[in-house]
Scaffold this active site. Structure first.
Site, mmCIF file in Angstrom:
data_model
loop_
_atom_site.group_PDB
_atom_site.id
_atom_site.type_symbol
_atom_site.label_atom_id
_atom_site.label_comp_id
_atom_site.label_asym_id
_atom_site.label_seq_id
_atom_site.Cartn_x
_atom_site.Cartn_y
_atom_site.Cartn_z
ATOM 1 N N GLY A 14 0.833 -1.046 -0.112
ATOM 2 C CA GLY A 14 0.067 0.042 0.111
ATOM 3 C C GLY A 14 0.978 1.250 0.030
ATOM 4 N N GLU A 174 0.207 -23.544 0.773
ATOM 5 C CA GLU A 174 1.310 -23.337 -0.278
ATOM 6 C C GLU A 174 2.614 -23.888 0.510
ATOM 7 O OE1 GLU A 174 1.166 -19.271 -1.256
ATOM 8 O OE2 GLU A 174 0.006 -19.705 -3.114
ATOM 9 N N ALA A 318 -2.723 -8.291 -1.602
ATOM 10 C CA ALA A 318 -1.921 -7.580 -2.045
ATOM 11 C C ALA A 318 -2.590 -6.567 -2.855
ATOM 12 C CB ALA A 318 -0.638 -8.017 -2.480
ATOM 13 N N GLN A 319 -3.464 -6.825 -3.603
ATOM 14 C CA GLN A 319 -4.083 -6.117 -4.614
ATOM 15 C C GLN A 319 -4.864 -5.083 -3.989
ATOM 16 O OE1 GLN A 319 -4.340 -5.411 -7.859
ATOM 17 N NE2 GLN A 319 -2.765 -7.033 -8.378
HETATM 18 C C1 FAD Z 1 2.987 -15.496 4.219
HETATM 19 C C2 FAD Z 1 2.009 -14.544 3.317
HETATM 20 C C3 FAD Z 1 1.334 -14.972 2.225
HETATM 21 C C4 FAD Z 1 0.611 -14.115 1.422
HETATM 22 N N1 FAD Z 1 0.132 -14.551 0.206
HETATM 23 C C5 FAD Z 1 -0.644 -13.644 -0.640
HETATM 24 C C6 FAD Z 1 -0.940 -13.738 -1.892
HETATM 25 O O1 FAD Z 1 -0.617 -15.060 -2.232
HETATM 26 N N2 FAD Z 1 -1.738 -13.099 -2.466
HETATM 27 C C7 FAD Z 1 -2.020 -11.895 -1.929
HETATM 28 O O2 FAD Z 1 -2.715 -11.165 -2.732
HETATM 29 N N3 FAD Z 1 -1.796 -11.583 -0.737
HETATM 30 C C8 FAD Z 1 -1.210 -12.379 0.169
HETATM 31 N N4 FAD Z 1 -0.817 -12.046 1.389
HETATM 32 C C9 FAD Z 1 -1.291 -10.644 1.785
HETATM 33 C C10 FAD Z 1 -0.450 -9.588 1.291
HETATM 34 O O3 FAD Z 1 0.815 -9.556 1.428
HETATM 35 C C11 FAD Z 1 -1.028 -8.214 2.350
HETATM 36 O O4 FAD Z 1 -2.425 -8.200 2.083
HETATM 37 C C12 FAD Z 1 -0.333 -7.024 1.712
HETATM 38 O O5 FAD Z 1 1.299 -7.119 2.125
HETATM 39 C C13 FAD Z 1 -0.721 -5.990 2.527
HETATM 40 O O6 FAD Z 1 0.032 -4.851 2.076
HETATM 41 P P1 FAD Z 1 0.023 -3.422 3.192
HETATM 42 O O7 FAD Z 1 0.923 -2.422 2.545
HETATM 43 O O8 FAD Z 1 -1.171 -3.401 3.819
HETATM 44 O O9 FAD Z 1 1.117 -4.209 4.359
HETATM 45 P P2 FAD Z 1 2.498 -4.629 4.292
HETATM 46 O O10 FAD Z 1 2.762 -5.037 2.871
HETATM 47 O O11 FAD Z 1 2.507 -5.855 5.225
HETATM 48 O O12 FAD Z 1 3.495 -3.529 4.529
HETATM 49 C C14 FAD Z 1 3.248 -2.806 5.992
HETATM 50 C C15 FAD Z 1 4.770 -2.153 6.071
HETATM 51 O O13 FAD Z 1 4.433 -1.270 7.187
HETATM 52 C C16 FAD Z 1 5.978 -1.369 7.756
HETATM 53 N N5 FAD Z 1 5.615 -1.211 9.327
HETATM 54 C C17 FAD Z 1 4.732 -1.845 10.031
HETATM 55 N N6 FAD Z 1 4.562 -1.045 11.150
HETATM 56 C C18 FAD Z 1 5.456 -0.006 11.128
HETATM 57 C C19 FAD Z 1 5.631 1.017 12.067
HETATM 58 N N7 FAD Z 1 5.008 1.049 13.200
HETATM 59 N N8 FAD Z 1 6.572 1.933 11.687
HETATM 60 C C20 FAD Z 1 7.147 1.883 10.527
HETATM 61 N N9 FAD Z 1 6.901 1.065 9.555
HETATM 62 C C21 FAD Z 1 6.103 0.060 10.000
HETATM 63 C C22 FAD Z 1 6.229 -2.919 7.613
HETATM 64 O O14 FAD Z 1 7.673 -2.979 8.029
HETATM 65 C C23 FAD Z 1 5.967 -3.049 6.178
HETATM 66 O O15 FAD Z 1 6.937 -2.588 5.417
HETATM 67 C C24 FAD Z 1 0.253 -12.771 2.080
HETATM 68 C C25 FAD Z 1 0.695 -12.683 3.332
HETATM 69 C C26 FAD Z 1 1.393 -13.503 4.156
HETATM 70 C C27 FAD Z 1 1.817 -12.654 5.308
#
Ligand code: FAD
Length: 438
Positions: A14, A174, A318-319
């Site tokens: 995001g 997986e 992720a999407q």
């Molecule tokens: C093992 C696993 C497999 C997955 N497989 C899939 C899949 O096959 N397909 C799919 O669509 N989705 C999958 N997902 C889900 C997907 O990865 C998440 O929905 C996605 O990463 C969410 O994006 P985000 O930006 O909300 O958070 P994230 O990508 O988790 O990013 C959050 C970021 O915030 C940072 N952060 C957190 N707290 C703080 C803080 N207090 N201060 C500073 N930085 C901070 C973290 O370091 C991180 O870099 C999977 C998730 C996991 C764990």
């Protein structure tokens, strides 16, 4: 006049999408993350099962954004937000609780593991959310084989070579498929005293079927495939206990030295920082323009946000995070340049996939439901496309081809081998016996 400041917290799917949408905006963008890398979480299980190396699924955030001249990347942790003063509270190795002011704030801080109220499970069943988690799981799996090889008493082999995964969602499925392949192909000729193919891989979930977000037919196809790979699938019962000797499920103890938690997730504490309404899981309830009610300058995106579409909450994938990050970035850009606001955010579902071992995946997109090789090829193409850089795409592609053709995997090193592990009495005695032949 000074430029407005946009703070993005989180360089995940995001946060990074928001930063990219703001690449040409006349603003100071500060992206703060507590790690220095953007992590491709969907492939974490491949690091845990030795297919890929950590550096193949993660990229330094500052290298992804190196051409964004308006963006500064800061390594540090945000621990709070002061909405009234419009500042985030930031700490790093040198400074604690420093306020940094913003004009616009995007929170994309993701999620962490949830043990559904059983936090005591964490000690014996680590989860899979970060690179460190994946390396720890890989160390644990590889070390179990080493301990079994060094162990003279064959009656102990079974516990050492039983791997339990708790949670039969996409990650658990997986990982179970990849682990089953690993023990039956890659490791097959590497050991002398043990037969790696005799290892048990057990997948447990309280749900009545694997992959609950998928249709029943795809879920059945995935289960059949897992069983064909030799995975024992135990459904319909929650885990009652997890300790150093394994798990207890439906009154039965499954002895294991390697239990991995692939079940629930809990959002980051963004809701607490903002002191705003959250859903039952703790995700911040946001409005259709992804802002927090009463604060048009604060956006929350991805796994830490809660938004309903067509009466259902958007999934934590992720999407969703990428589309929301892009929308928030564009909306902020529009406000800065004074263009009219866009329509409400609408998620476009491109489909969901899960891979089960070699050459098999399930894919669901609208009415389309397929399983098998075609789904697996689509899965591979989509995952390659979403890796952060072209060098990662090439390197992962070549590794997959190599693993597919030879069965060999990329990274089977046990790193960070702590002295405490070596000093455990059982490990020591077994190693001594192996070395002396007594
Ligand atoms: C093992 C696993 C497999 C997955 N497989 C899939 C899949 O096959 N397909 C799919 O669509 N989705 C999958 N997902 C889900 C997907 O990865 C998440 O929905 C996605 O990463 C969410 O994006 P985000 O930006 O909300 O958070 P994230 O990508 O988790 O990013 C959050 C970021 O915030 C940072 N952060 C957190 N707290 C703080 C803080 N207090 N201060 C500073 N930085 C901070 C973290 O370091 C991180 O870099 C999977 C998730 C996991 C764990």
């Amino acid at each position: 006049m000074s430029q407005p400041r946009v703070i993005i917290v989180g360089g995940g799917f995001g946060g990074l999408a928001a930063a990219k949408a703001l690449a040409r905006t006349q603003a100071q963008i500060l992206l703060i993350d507590r790690t220095n890398h953007h992590l491709f979480q969907p492939l974490l299980y491949q690091v845990a099962t030795s297919v890929l190396t950590p550096s193949q699924i993660a990229t330094p955030i500052r290298s992804v954004l190196r051409n964004h001249k308006n963006t500064t990347v800061i390594l540090g942790e945000v621990t709070g937000v002061n909405k009234d003063e419009k500042c985030v509270i930031f700490s790093d190795a040198d400074r604690q609780n420093v306020p940094i002011s913003y004009d616009y704030l995007v929170l994309g801080t993701g999620a962490t593991h949830s043990y559904f109220g059983h936090n005591e499970f964490a000690e014996h069943a680590p989860g899979l959310k970060s690179l460190a988690d994946a390396e720890a799981a890989r160390n644990k799996i590889l070390r179990a084989f080493e301990l079994a090889e060094a162990e003279e008493d064959p009656s102990r082999h079974r516990d050492l070579l039983t791997f339990v995964l708790v949670g039969a969602g996409p990650t658990g499925v997986e990982m179970a498929g990849a682990l089953a392949l690993f023990v039956r192909t890659t490791l097959k000729s590497d050991f002398r005293r043990i037969d790696p193919a005799s290892a048990r891989v057990v997948l447990v979930d309280m749900a009545p079927r694997v992959l609950p977000p998928f249709s029943e037919n795809l879920s059945k196809a995935a289960k059949r495939r897992l069983e064909k790979l030799g995975v024992e699938v135990r459904l319909g019962h929650s885990v009652d206990q997890i300790d150093g000797d394994g798990i207890v499920v439906a009154g039965e103890r499954i002895a294991s030295k390697t239990v991995i938690w692939t079940a629930g997730v809990a959002p980051s504490p963004a809701g607490k920082w903002l002191n705003v309404e959250t859903d039952r899981a703790g995700r911040v309830r946001i409005q259709k323009d992804l802002t927090v009610p009463g604060h048009p300058e604060i956006f929350v995106v991805g796994d830490t946000a809660s938004l309903d579409q067509n009466g259902k909450p958007l999934p934590g994938v992720a999407q969703v995070a990428m589309q929301q990050g892009r929308y928030a970035g564009k909306l902020i850009h529009g406000r800065i340049v004074g263009s009219p606001p866009p329509g409400p955010f609408s998620y476009f579902d491109k489909g969901t996939m899960a891979v089960v071992g070699k050459g098999f995946a399930v894919l669901q997109s609208g009415r389309v439901q397929i399983s098998g090789l075609a789904a697996w090829l689509t899965w591979a193409a989509v995952h390659l496309q979403f890796l952060a850089t072209s060098s990662l795409r090439l390197s992962v592609f070549l590794q997959w081809v190599w693993t597919y053709v030879t069965g060999q995997r990329g990274d089977r090193l046990i790193v960070n081998h702590h002295a405490s592990d070596a000093s455990k009495p059982a490990a020591n005695l077994a190693t001594q016996a192996a070395l002396t032949g007594k």
